[in-house]
Design a protein around this motif. Structure first.
Motif, PDB file in Angstrom:
ATOM      1  N   VAL A 265       0.855  -1.200   0.000  1.00 38.44           N
ATOM      2  CA  VAL A 265       0.000   0.000   0.000  1.00 38.44           C
ATOM      3  C   VAL A 265       0.887   1.246   0.000  1.00 38.44           C
ATOM      4  O   VAL A 265       0.650   2.201  -0.738  1.00 38.44           O
ATOM      5  CB  VAL A 265      -0.933   0.014   1.240  1.00 38.44           C
ATOM      6  CG1 VAL A 265      -1.877   1.208   1.183  1.00 38.44           C
ATOM      7  CG2 VAL A 265      -1.698  -1.283   1.378  1.00 38.44           C
ATOM      8  N   SER A 266       1.922   1.208   0.814  1.00 36.50           N
ATOM      9  CA  SER A 266       2.804   2.362   0.913  1.00 36.50           C
ATOM     10  C   SER A 266       3.497   2.641  -0.419  1.00 36.50           C
ATOM     11  O   SER A 266       3.520   3.775  -0.905  1.00 36.50           O
ATOM     12  CB  SER A 266       3.846   2.107   2.009  1.00 36.50           C
ATOM     13  OG  SER A 266       4.895   3.019   1.912  1.00 36.50           O
TER      14      SER A 266
ATOM     15  N   ASP B 134     -11.904  -2.510   3.077  1.00 38.10           N
ATOM     16  CA  ASP B 134     -10.590  -2.935   3.581  1.00 38.10           C
ATOM     17  C   ASP B 134      -9.599  -1.794   3.756  1.00 38.10           C
ATOM     18  O   ASP B 134      -8.553  -1.981   4.372  1.00 38.10           O
ATOM     19  CB  ASP B 134      -9.953  -3.947   2.607  1.00 38.10           C
ATOM     20  CG  ASP B 134     -10.580  -5.325   2.726  1.00 38.10           C
ATOM     21  OD1 ASP B 134     -11.371  -5.519   3.672  1.00 38.10           O
ATOM     22  OD2 ASP B 134     -10.279  -6.192   1.882  1.00 38.10           O
ATOM     23  N   ILE B 135      -9.901  -0.616   3.222  1.00 34.73           N
ATOM     24  CA  ILE B 135      -8.863   0.437   3.149  1.00 34.73           C
ATOM     25  C   ILE B 135      -8.383   0.828   4.555  1.00 34.73           C
ATOM     26  O   ILE B 135      -9.189   1.070   5.453  1.00 34.73           O
ATOM     27  CB  ILE B 135      -9.392   1.704   2.442  1.00 34.73           C
ATOM     28  CG1 ILE B 135     -10.020   1.343   1.097  1.00 34.73           C
ATOM     29  CG2 ILE B 135      -8.290   2.720   2.241  1.00 34.73           C
ATOM     30  CD1 ILE B 135     -10.675   2.537   0.407  1.00 34.73           C
ATOM     31  N   ASP B 136      -7.069   0.895   4.705  1.00 30.62           N
ATOM     32  CA  ASP B 136      -6.484   1.266   6.000  1.00 30.62           C
ATOM     33  C   ASP B 136      -6.813   2.720   6.317  1.00 30.62           C
ATOM     34  O   ASP B 136      -6.692   3.605   5.463  1.00 30.62           O
ATOM     35  CB  ASP B 136      -4.960   1.084   5.962  1.00 30.62           C
ATOM     36  CG  ASP B 136      -4.572  -0.380   5.895  1.00 30.62           C
ATOM     37  OD1 ASP B 136      -4.595  -1.038   6.950  1.00 30.62           O
ATOM     38  OD2 ASP B 136      -4.276  -0.881   4.782  1.00 30.62           O
ATOM     39  N   LEU B 137      -7.148   2.964   7.582  1.00 27.52           N
ATOM     40  CA  LEU B 137      -7.576   4.304   7.994  1.00 27.52           C
ATOM     41  C   LEU B 137      -6.490   5.355   7.758  1.00 27.52           C
ATOM     42  O   LEU B 137      -6.762   6.430   7.237  1.00 27.52           O
ATOM     43  CB  LEU B 137      -7.972   4.271   9.482  1.00 27.52           C
ATOM     44  CG  LEU B 137      -8.373   5.613  10.091  1.00 27.52           C
ATOM     45  CD1 LEU B 137      -9.586   6.211   9.394  1.00 27.52           C
ATOM     46  CD2 LEU B 137      -8.645   5.474  11.592  1.00 27.52           C
ATOM     47  N   TRP B 138      -5.252   5.060   8.128  1.00 27.81           N
ATOM     48  CA  TRP B 138      -4.200   6.081   7.982  1.00 27.81           C
ATOM     49  C   TRP B 138      -4.017   6.454   6.516  1.00 27.81           C
ATOM     50  O   TRP B 138      -3.961   7.635   6.166  1.00 27.81           O
ATOM     51  CB  TRP B 138      -2.868   5.582   8.567  1.00 27.81           C
ATOM     52  CG  TRP B 138      -1.784   6.587   8.354  1.00 27.81           C
ATOM     53  CD1 TRP B 138      -1.550   7.714   9.085  1.00 27.81           C
ATOM     54  CD2 TRP B 138      -0.814   6.592   7.290  1.00 27.81           C
ATOM     55  NE1 TRP B 138      -0.488   8.417   8.547  1.00 27.81           N
ATOM     56  CE2 TRP B 138      -0.019   7.754   7.457  1.00 27.81           C
ATOM     57  CE3 TRP B 138      -0.534   5.738   6.225  1.00 27.81           C
ATOM     58  CZ2 TRP B 138       1.031   8.077   6.592  1.00 27.81           C
ATOM     59  CZ3 TRP B 138       0.509   6.056   5.357  1.00 27.81           C
ATOM     60  CH2 TRP B 138       1.287   7.217   5.556  1.00 27.81           C
ATOM     61  N   SER B 139      -3.961   5.430   5.658  1.00 24.94           N
ATOM     62  CA  SER B 139      -3.722   5.687   4.241  1.00 24.94           C
ATOM     63  C   SER B 139      -4.818   6.575   3.663  1.00 24.94           C
ATOM     64  O   SER B 139      -4.553   7.582   3.001  1.00 24.94           O
ATOM     65  CB  SER B 139      -3.655   4.353   3.492  1.00 24.94           C
ATOM     66  OG  SER B 139      -3.609   4.579   2.111  1.00 24.94           O
TER      67      SER B 139
END
Ligand code: HEM
Length: 936
Positions: free
Chosen positions: A231-232, A640-645
Motif C-alpha cells: 500500500v505504501s 478494507d482500506i487502511d484508515l491512515w492511508s
C-alpha cells in the motif's frame, strides 16, 4: 449531480497528465495492475504463525443484540449471555477462575499481588487476560463481539485475577489539589484512571481483530490484506508537494504535542529489556510479538537491496481498571491530557530526575555559557544509547521529560526551548515571590507551562490543521475573555486508539525531505537530509545551531497533507550505518493500525456520519482520481482500506488541512482533551484555576514569544510562526514589539495578604476578580470569519508598516539563572566545553555571534526593508481546483530526489522575499487564500 457520473474536470485531467509525466520520470507506472493479477500478487501472507481465519458470518455463533448481556450480582454467575431461544447461558466465576489459572500456568505468570509492575509485566498480564477471554469464548461458543461487549462486565474483583492485578489499577482515593499528578491520576474524580499513565486507550469503535480477540485485522473477504508495504509503495510515493500556508513549525509543534498525549507501549523481550529483533530469525524462532512487515519481491526500492522483511513488533497491550477481561487493548505509557509531560515526565521518578531542586529550576547543561549562549538540555547519562546514536562514547544525547526527545532535531530543539521557558519563568518567580520555596516555584511554573501548551495548541495549531468549521463543530474555539466552566466530568480525555495509530499520524505527510537551517536574520544557511538527522541530535551542541533550526522551522515551507510521503521516511527511516535503506514509516503506521484492531476507513466514515462506500464509485471525489484508481488496484473492497492511508489521502475539508474523517477523529479527541480535563487552563472555580487576570496573560502568549525569549539571539519572528511570513497577513516583527507581548508574571505576585494564594498553597480565584462563567461555546454564536489566530493578526497587520511597536513593558531583562549548585550540577562531558561549529554538506557560515546580538539594542529597530518591490505573498489562492493544482518547477529541478544538503537555489534576498519555489508545487486554496479574498 451524482458524483459517480461526474466527468473529470480539466484540472483533474491536468493532474492525470502531470502525474503521468512525473511517474514516468521516476519510473513508476501511474496505473498499476490490479494487485491479484500483477506480478505483485505472489506475496506470501505474513508468516508469524498467526492463524488469520476470520469466521465466516454463516459459521458465527448466535450474536445477542448489543446491551443484552447482564452482569450477575448474585451467587456464582459472573455474566448472563442470552441465547437464541430465550434461554441464557451463565458464565460462572469458577469458569473464569479455571480459564485464568490454566492460561497463567501455560504462559508462566509469576508475581504476587500489589507489586509494582513495569510495562513489560503489564503487557504480560494483559496477554494472559486476552487468552483467558479466548478460552471463555471457545468454551461458551460466544460471538466474537461478546469479547468487547460482555466480558468486560465481569467483576474480576470476585475472581483470582484480582490477586494479580497491580495496585495502581485499583481505585485510589482522590482529593482535589492545585497541581496535577504527574501520572495524570485523579484528573477525573469518579474515574481516576481516565487519561492516566499506563492505562488503556479508548475505542471509538469496537476493535477489528481477525479472531475477534487479538489477531491483526484481515480483509472482510476473509483473506489477507495487502501487505502494508505494498500500500505504501503504491499510494504513498514521494512527490514533494508543498503546502502554501504553513511552515515546518506546524509539524514540529504537532509532533511535540503528540509526545504530550500518546506513547504506545512497546512489546519488549524480558531478557534484554529491548524490542525483539524479528527479521533475522525464522518464523518459529521469533518472539511472539514479532509481526514484521513483508516486503514484496518487486518492491521498487527494497528489491535493490534484497530486503523482504521489515522489522515490526506489536504494541504492548494494556490493563483496564481492576484488570477486566476482553479483547487486546492498547496501552498509553504517558498521560493523555495536554499537561506538558514532555517537559516534566509522566511519573514523579522522571520528574525528580529532571529537577535541580533549587529555585524551582530544571537541570541543564551550561556548556555554551562561556559563549553567551543559553543552557542546553542535560546530557542523558543513564542508558545513553537508548533512543539515539552517538558518534562516540564521550558524547551524550539529551535528557528531557519524553524519551523520544532525541528522535530528531525538531524535537530536541523544542524540548530545549520549553526547558528554557520553564527556567525563565522560575527565575522570574524567584524575584517576584522570594518567599516561595523550590517546590512552589517549580509547581507554579509547571502549571503555567502546561497552560501555554494548551493555549498555543488551540489558538495557533488546531485552527490551521482543522479550519474554522471543524473547530466550531467540536467546540474548540477559544474564548477571548472570561473564565469557562468547560469541565464536564462525563467526558473521558483518554486518547482513542484510532487517533494514536492513524489520525494524528497525519503529520507524517507534512514532513519535508530536508531540514533547513536559516540565520537569525532569516537567510537560508543550509539543508540536510532528514534521514541523516534521525536519532542524531548532537548538532545541538554547536553554537548558534539551536537558533538556526528555530529560524529554519519558521521559514521553511511544510509539505501538504496528502498521500505523498517523503522517501526519507518511507525508505530511509532510522537507516543504520552503511545501509542505504531503512524502515518505512507509512508501512509502520498501517501495520500499527492493523496490530491495534483499528477498523477500516469505511467503518470510520460511518462513525463520522458520512455515508460508507458500498462501491468504489461512492468514493469518487473523496480522493483524487489517481488515489482512488490505486485503491481499486490495491484492496479487494472499499471496506478494507487502511484508515491512515485513506485519512491522509482524503481531499481536505473546506478551510482545513485534513479531510472529513481525520477532521472528525482529531476534532473529537481535542474536544475531549478540553472538556474532559479538570485542569484545563480556562476553567474557573477549581483550586487549580488561574485568576481572570492571570488567564488573560496566558491568552496573550504566542509561540513566537517563546521562540523570541528562548532562542539564543532570535530577535524577530513572524507573529504566527506556524504560518509563512507575509508582510500583510503575518508580518515579521521585532521580538521587542508589543505585538508579541510577554506574559506578565507580576500577576502571580503573592504578597502574603493577597487573596490569590492562601497558606496551603491552594490558589483561590480571589474576591476582586470573581470567576465569571461565560456561555458554553456550543451555545455561543461565534461571529467568526477566519480562524481565531488570524483575527488578531488582521488587526495587527494593518499597523505593520508604521514603526509603532513600542517595546513591550514586560520585557525586563533578568540576569541568567544562577549557576547550578555543586551538588546538582551535571558536569558536561569534557569535549563539550569548546564544541566546534558543526559543518554540514553545504556549509553555512560558522557561528559568529554578531555585535548586534551580543549587545542587544534597547531601542526599537524597524524590521529590515525589502530591497525589492513588495513581495508576492506566499499564497496563491486557486479557485475551482478542489484545492489542488500542480505547477511546474523551475527548470533543472525535477523530482526532488535527495538534495544532499544543497540549497535549492541561490540564497534568498533580504526581507520577506525568501519563499523559494519548491521543484514541483502543489498549491492549495487554503485558509490564507481565503483570507486574501476576505481582504479583497
Ligand atoms: C521527522 C518527523 C517524524 C518522525 C521521524 C516520526 C517518526 C515516528 C515513528 C518512528 C513512530 C512510531 C511508528 C510505529 O512503530 O508505530 C511515530 C509514531 C507517531 N507519530 Fe511520528 N514522526 C514524525 C513526525 C510526526 C508528526 C509531525 C506527527 C503529528 C503531527 C506525528 C505523530 C505520530 C503519532 C501520533 C505517533 C504514535 C506515537 C505513539 O503514541 O507511540 N509524528 N512517529
Amino acid at each position: 449531480m451524482d458524483s459517480r457520473n461526474r466527468l473529470p474536470s480539466d484540472i483533474e485531467k491536468l493532474q492525470w497528465i502531470v502525474f503521468g509525466l512525473v511517474a514516468s520520470l521516476v519510473g513508476v507506472d501511474p496505473q498499476p495492475q490490479r494487485h491479484p493479477h500483477s506480478l505483485w500478487s505472489s506475496f506470501l501472507p505474513p508468516t508469524n504463525g498467526i492463524d488469520h481465519q476470520r469466521q465466516s458470518p454463516a459459521k458465527r455463533p448466535f450474536q445477542p443484540p448489543v446491551n443484552q448481556y447482564t452482569r450477575q450480582g448474585g451467587d456464582n454467575c459472573a455474566i448472563n449471555i442470552p441465547g437464541r431461544n430465550g434461554d441464557s447461558a451463565c458464565v460462572t466465576y469458577e469458569a473464569v477462575n479455571a480459564a485464568f489459572s490454566a492460561t497463567k500456568q501455560r504462559m508462566n505468570l509469576p508475581g504476587p499481588k500489589g507489586r509494582s509492575m513495569t510495562d513489560i509485566d503489564v503487557d504480560h498480564l494483559s496477554q494472559i487476560l486476552v487468552e483467558t477471554s479466548r478460552n471463555l469464548i471457545r468454551e461458551y461458543n460466544l460471538h466474537p463481539d461478546a469479547v468487547h461487549e460482555a466480558l468486560p462486565l465481569i467483576d474480576t474483583q470476585r475472581t483470582v485475577i484480582d490477586d494479580f492485578c497491580p495496585a495502581y489499577l485499583k481505585r485510589p482515593k482522590c482529593s482535589v489539589k492545585r497541581y496535577r499528578e504527574y501520572n495524570g491520576m485523579c484528573n477525573n474524580l469518579d474515574h481516576p484512571h481516565w487519561g492516566a499513565t499506563l492505562s488503556t486507550m479508548r475505542r471509538l469503535l469496537p476493535p477489528d481483530y481477525a479472531d475477534g480477540v487479538s489477531e491483526p485485522r484481515i480483509s472482510v473477504t476473509g483473506k489477507e490484506l495487502p501487505t502494508a508495504r505494498y500500500v505504501s509503495a503504491i499510494n504513498h510515493r514521494d512527490f514533494g508537494f508543498h503546502d502554501h500556508a504553513v511552515t515546518v513549525y506546524l509539524p514540529a509543534w504537532g509532533q511535540l504535542i503528540d509526545h504530550d498525549m500518546t506513547m504506545g507501549a512497546e512489546s519488549k523481550d524480558p531478557e534484554t529489556d529491548a524490542e525483539p529483533k524479528c527479521c533475522d530469525k525464522t518464523p518459529n524462532q521469533r518472539h511472539p510479538a514479532c509481526w514484521p512487515v513483508e516486503i514484496p519481491t518487486e518492491d521498487p526500492f527494497y528489491s535493490n537491496f534484497g530486503r523482504r522483511c521489515m522489522e515490526f513488533v506489536r504494541s504492548g497491550s494494556g490493563l483496564t481498571e481492576n484488570c477486566k477481561l476482553g479483547s487486546r487493548t492498547t496501552m498509553n505509557i504517558i498521560t493523555s491530557t495536554l499537561d506538558a509531560n514532555f517537559v516534566y515526565g509522566s511519573s514523579k521518578e522522571t520528574a525528580d530526575k529532571l529537577r535541580r531542586f533549587q529555585g524551582g529550576l530544571l537541570k541543564t547543561n551550561s556548556a555554551n555559557h562561556h559563549l553567551g549562549l543559553k543552557d542546553l538540555l542535560p546530557p542523558k547519562l543513564e542508558s545513553p544509547d537508548a533512543g539515539c546514536v552517538r558518534p562516540n562514547k564521550d558524547v551524550y544525547c539529551f535528557l528531557a521529560g519524553d524519551t523520544r526527545a532525541n528522535q530528531q532535531v525538531m524535537l530536541t530543539t523544542h524540548h530545549t526551548i520549553m526547558m528554557r521557558e520553564h527556567n525563565r519563568i522560575a527565575v522570574e518567580f524567584g524575584y517576584i515571590n522570594p518567599h516561595w520555596d523550590d517546590e512552589k516555584i517549580y509547581q507554579e511554573t509547571r502549571h503555567i507551562v502546561a497552560a501555554m501548551v494548551q493555549h498555543i495548541t488551540y489558538n495557533e495549531f488546531l485552527p490551521m490543521v482543522l479550519g474554522k468549521d471543524i473547530m466550531s463543530r467540536y467546540g474548540l474555539l477559544l474564548d477571548k475573555k472570561g473564565m469557562g466552566s468547560f469541565y464536564d466530568p462525563t467526558v473521558d480525555p483518554t486518547i482513542p486508539v484510532g487517533f494514536f495509530a492513524a489520525a494524528y499520524r497525519f503529520g507524517h505527510s507534512l514532513i519535508p525531505s530536508t531540514i533547513e537551517r536559516w540565520s537569525v536574520s532569516h537567510q537560508f544557511v543550509s539543508a540536510r537530509r532528514l534521514s541523516e538527522m534521525l536519532l542524531n541530535p548532537i548538532d545541538m551542541y554547536g553554537p548558534g545551531i539551536c537558533d538556526q533550526y528555530l529560524s529554519g522551522f519558521m521559514n521553511q515551507v511544510s509539505q501538504a497533507v496528502d498521500d505523498s510521503v517523503t522517501e526519507e521516511l518511507t525508505n530511509h527511516l532510522f537507516q543504520e550505518g552503511q545501509n542505504r535503506w531503512g524502515l518505512d514509516l507509512a508501512s509502520l503506521n498501517m501495520q500499527r493500525g492493523r496490530d491495534n484492531g483499528v477498523p477500516s476507513y469505511n467503518a470510520f466514515r460511518r462513525y463520522c456520519g458520512l455515508p460508507p462506500a458500498r462501491h468504489w464509485d461512492d468514493l469518487i471525489g473523496v480522493f483524487t482520481n489517481d488515489t482512488l484508481q490505486r485503491y481499486t488496484n490495491i484492496y479487494s473492497t472499499p471496506d478494507d482500506i487502511d484508515l491512515w492511508s485513506a485519512g491522509i489521502s482524503e481531499r481536505p475539508a473546506p478551510g482545513s488541512m485534513v479531510g472529513p474523517v481525520f477532521g472528525c477523529i482529531i476534532g473529537e479527541t481535542f474536544r475531549n482533551l478540553r472538556y474532559g480535563d479538570r485542569f484545563w487552563y480556562e476553567n474557573g472555580g477549581w483550586p487549580s484555576s488561574f485568576t481572570q487576570a492571570q488567564l488573560q496573560e496566558i491568552r496573550k502568549v504566542k509561540l513566537s514569544r517563546l521562540v523570541c525569549d528562548n532562542g539564543d539571539h532570535i530577535d524577530s519572528a513572524q507573529v504566527y510562526v506556524m504560518v509563512l511570513p507575509d508582510p500583510k497577513l503575518n508580518p515579521r516583527v521585532p521580538c521587542r514589539s508589543s505585538v508579541l507581548p510577554r506574559i506578565n508574571l507580576e500577576l502571580w505576585r503573592d504578597s502574603g495578604d493577597n487573596a490569590n494564594y492562601n497558606n496551603d498553597g491552594v490558589h483561590s480565584t480571589g474576591t476582586e476578580e470573581p470567576a465569571t462563567v461565560s456561555i458554553h461555546p456550543h451555545e455561543t454564536e461565534q461571529l467568526f470569519q477566519v480562524p481565531p489566530a488570524f483575527q488578531h493578526l488582521q488587526e495587527e497587520a494593518l499597523l505593520f508598516d508604521e514603526p509603532k511597536y513600542p517595546p513591550d513593558p514586560n520585557h525586563h531583562i533578568r540576569p541568567p539563572p544562577p549557576p547550578p549548585s555543586q551538588q546538582d550540577y551535571v558536569e558536561p562531558p569534557h569535549h563539550q566545553h569548546h564544541p566546534e561549529p558543526i559543518h554540514h554538506h553545504s556549509a553555512g557560515p560558522a557561528y559568529q555571534p554578531d555585535q548586534q546580538h551580543q549587545h542587544r539594542p534597547q531601542q526599537y529597530h524597524p524590521p529590515p526593508k525589502a530591497s525589492h518591490p513588495p513581495p508576492v505573498p506566499a499564497i496563491f489562492p486557486v479557485s475551482g481546483t478542489g484545492g489542488v493544482l500542480l505547477l511546474p518547477g523551475p527548470p533543472g529541478h525535477g523530482h526532488h530526489g535527495h538534495h544532499h544538503g544543497h540549497n535549492y537555489g541561490p540564497p534568498p534576498a533580504a526581507g520577506y522575499n525568501h519563499v523559494r519555489r519548491p521543484p514541483r508545487t502543489r498549491v492549495k486554496s487554503n485558509i490564507l487564500g481565503k483570507l486574501l479574498k476576505l481582504k479583497g
